[in-house]
Each structure stands twice: as C-alpha cells, then as structure tokens.
Design a protein around this motif. Structure first.
Motif, short mmCIF file in Angstrom:
data_model
loop_
_atom_site.label_atom_id
_atom_site.label_comp_id
_atom_site.label_asym_id
_atom_site.label_seq_id
_atom_site.Cartn_x
_atom_site.Cartn_y
_atom_site.Cartn_z
N THR A 144 0.83 -1.20 0.00
CA THR A 144 0.00 0.00 0.00
C THR A 144 0.87 1.25 0.00
O THR A 144 1.32 1.71 1.05
N VAL A 145 1.11 1.76 -1.17
CA VAL A 145 1.88 3.00 -1.33
C VAL A 145 0.94 4.19 -1.46
O VAL A 145 1.18 5.24 -0.88
N PHE A 146 -0.16 4.00 -2.19
CA PHE A 146 -1.11 5.08 -2.44
C PHE A 146 -2.39 4.87 -1.65
O PHE A 146 -2.85 3.75 -1.46
N ASP A 147 -2.98 5.96 -1.24
CA ASP A 147 -4.23 5.94 -0.49
C ASP A 147 -5.39 5.95 -1.48
O ASP A 147 -5.82 7.01 -1.95
N ARG A 148 -5.91 4.77 -1.80
CA ARG A 148 -6.95 4.65 -2.82
C ARG A 148 -8.28 5.23 -2.36
O ARG A 148 -9.08 5.69 -3.18
N HIS A 187 -1.03 4.85 -12.83
CA HIS A 187 0.08 5.29 -11.97
C HIS A 187 -0.33 5.40 -10.51
O HIS A 187 0.53 5.58 -9.65
N TRP A 188 -1.64 5.28 -10.20
CA TRP A 188 -2.08 5.27 -8.81
C TRP A 188 -2.41 3.86 -8.31
O TRP A 188 -2.98 3.70 -7.23
N VAL A 189 -2.09 2.83 -9.08
CA VAL A 189 -2.35 1.45 -8.67
C VAL A 189 -1.21 0.97 -7.77
O VAL A 189 -0.03 1.10 -8.13
N VAL A 220 10.54 17.47 5.70
CA VAL A 220 9.95 17.13 4.41
C VAL A 220 9.08 15.89 4.56
O VAL A 220 9.54 14.87 5.08
N SER A 221 7.84 15.96 4.11
CA SER A 221 6.94 14.81 4.12
C SER A 221 7.04 14.09 2.78
O SER A 221 7.48 14.68 1.78
N PRO A 222 6.64 12.81 2.71
CA PRO A 222 6.74 12.07 1.45
C PRO A 222 5.90 12.73 0.35
O PRO A 222 4.70 12.95 0.52
N ARG A 223 6.54 13.06 -0.76
CA ARG A 223 5.85 13.68 -1.88
C ARG A 223 6.16 13.02 -3.22
O ARG A 223 5.43 13.21 -4.18
N VAL A 224 7.25 12.28 -3.29
CA VAL A 224 7.70 11.74 -4.58
C VAL A 224 7.07 10.37 -4.81
O VAL A 224 7.41 9.39 -4.14
N LEU A 262 -0.92 11.46 -3.34
CA LEU A 262 -1.74 10.38 -2.77
C LEU A 262 -0.91 9.36 -2.00
O LEU A 262 -1.41 8.28 -1.68
N ILE A 263 0.33 9.68 -1.70
CA ILE A 263 1.16 8.75 -0.96
C ILE A 263 0.55 8.50 0.43
O ILE A 263 0.20 9.44 1.14
#
Length: 299
Positions: free
Chosen positions: A6-10, A121-123, A171-175, A225-226
């Motif tokens: 789970t990298v992205f918050d679906r 790219h959001w999967v 810095v928060s995760p953005r990449v 969406l990280i």
C-alpha cells in the motif's frame, strides 16, 4: 501492521475523484489530450475489438472520441469514483460501472480490448493488476494504456520539498514511485503479456505560475496520494515559497513557467498461437558471412 504494497491511499483517490467530477470540464485538458493520443495508437492496428473496457475513465474523455475505432461495438467505462462514472455516462452516453482497477470484475477471457487513460500510476500492485488484465483478455486481446512516468513534474516536486524544509522544518513524502520506461516492459512480460511495446513522450503545459499549476492538479484529483504523506494541510507560506522557488529556478524571460508531464504508453497482447514467435536458437538457414559479405569476414 500496514500492507507493504500500500503505497497510495486509494480511498483518498476515490474522494478526490468524486470532487473532481463536479468540475471535470474545467480541468480535464490533460486527460483529453492523452485520450486523443491513445485513440490514434488504436488506429495503428488492423485488428477488430468488439468488446472494450476503459479502466479509470475520468469524465469519459476516451469514450467521447473513440467512436467505432478498432471495430469497437460495445464500450464500457469504469472508474473507482461513482461520480466520475456518472459524469462519463452523461458526457458520451456509453455504459459505465464503478470498479477499482486493483480488483477487476471481469470474467477470464471475456474482453477484446482493455484501455486505460492516465489511471494506472495510482495502482498499488501494478504487476498484480496487469496479471488480472491479461487474464480478462481473450487470446490475442490487446492492452493499450498510458500512465504518468517518473519524470512528471520533477521541477514542482523539488520546489515543494525545498519550500517545506525551509518553512516547516522537515519534508513529508511527496515523490510518487512511478514506473519508468525501462521497467514497464519487464512488468508486462512478468504479467504474461506477449509482444510488449513501451514508449514515452512529454506533454509540456505553459503556466503563469506554480500556484496555478497546483490548483489544476487539485482540480484534476491528481495531487499527492502517498499513504504516508503528512495529513496536515500544507501551509500557505510553504505553497507561496514553492511557487517562488519554481519561478527562480525555471521561469522563462516572460515570467511564465513550463510543467512537464511524462506519459508512458503500454501496448501488449494476451498470448495466442497465431502470434509471431522467435525462431529456435540455431535454426537459421542463412550464413551471416553470406549476408554481410566481406564486412563480416573482417570482424
């Protein structure tokens, strides 16, 4: 313990797309442009695809222009957002359903063509999703998709990270860990596809400033969406500083900026006996020396 995939918050993706659907026509310019390019690529094949599905249809940009291209007779549109699915149906009259790209609701061997326009790219589990897509396709069925690549908005991301460090002390995760071109072909092969082709191009959009770019991303539902991102609202001072950094580093002489979106295109086929296959190693009947003549003898 969190699922490591789970990298992205679906769930947030769904909510943002629900919100974006209310003003889709004001912000869908990028989706419309890549939909045109996908449709043009479908014209490059002589095959016919009676039953097609658009995964992640947004507000129906692809459905509006696809027409009968590729011999399509039945065209379904799906999106994780019910409001986007409703918007797509209202815009082009084609059938829609609510479905998550990570859990495809299609029977094995039921589809001739799977399309996807700037959604994959959001999967989270892209290899798993591609495996599901390959199974849903009939033998010699086609996957034709585009997604954002890792060079997308690199300048904006760097400006935001620098501004956040200056204004908020960290810095928060953005990449986002987007797929790059060299890995995409391997993913298709690993998922069981045949004859994979991967290429990329850049779409550059002109903006008066980075704040307008960020507003457009929010309007498209394409902002960060990280799952491990900061849950706090970004400070206005941070956004203003990011816009200033972007301008300092990248503005043209007229004060405007460019925003680059890298678009990766995936073309692959479900395996079928009719497809061309490489000859068995060592089975060639023509000598390389005979073919190249004296140039080969000199090597």
């Amino acid at each position: 313990m969190a699922d490591p995939i789970t990298v992205f918050d679906r769930q947030i993706l769904k909510l943002r797309r629900d919100r974006a659907a209310t003003k889709a026509q004001d912000y869908n310019f990028l989706f419309a442009e890549t939909a045109e390019r996908l449709a043009d690529r479908l014209d490059d094949t002589t095959r016919k695809f009676p039953l097609a599905v658009d995964l992640g249809c947004h507000s129906g940009e692809l459905g509006r222009i696809i027409g009968k291209r590729g011999g399509i007779e039945t065209f379904y549109q799906s999106d994780i957002s019910a409001r986007y699915a409703q918007s797509a149906h209202a815009s082009n009259g084609k059938a829609t359903l609510v479905a998550d790209e990570e859990f495809l609701p299609f029977a094995e061997g039921s589809l001739d063509l799977i399309l996807s326009n700037l959604s994959l790219h959001w999967v989270n589990d892209l290899p798993g999703m591609l495996l599901q897509a390959r199974r849903a396709l009939k033998p010699d069925g086609l996957l034709l998709a585009c997604m954002l690549g890792g060079d997308t908005l690199r300048d904006l991301r760097e400006a935001l990270m620098t501004a956040e460090a200056e204004e908020e002390g960290g810095v928060s995760p953005r990449v986002s860990p987007f797929v790059d071109v060299k890995d995409a072909g391997a993913l298709l092969q690993r998922s069981g596809f045949a004859l994979p082709v991967v290429d990329a191009d850049d779409i550059t959009i002109d903006y008066p400033d980075a704040l307008k770019l960020m507003r457009d991303l929010s309007g498209m539902g394409e902002s960060n969406l990280i799952a491990k991102r900061s849950k706090k609202f970004t400070k206005r001072s941070t956004l203003a500083r990011a816009a200033a950094i972007y301008h300092e580093r990248h503005a043209r002489a007229d004060g405007r900026i460019h925003a680059k979106f890298q678009v990766i295109y995936l073309t692959a086929w479900a395996p079928d006996e009719s497809q061309p296959k490489p000859l068995r190693r060592g089975s060639g009947q023509v000598s390389l020396v005979d073919f190249l003549g004296d140039d080969a003898k000199k090597q």
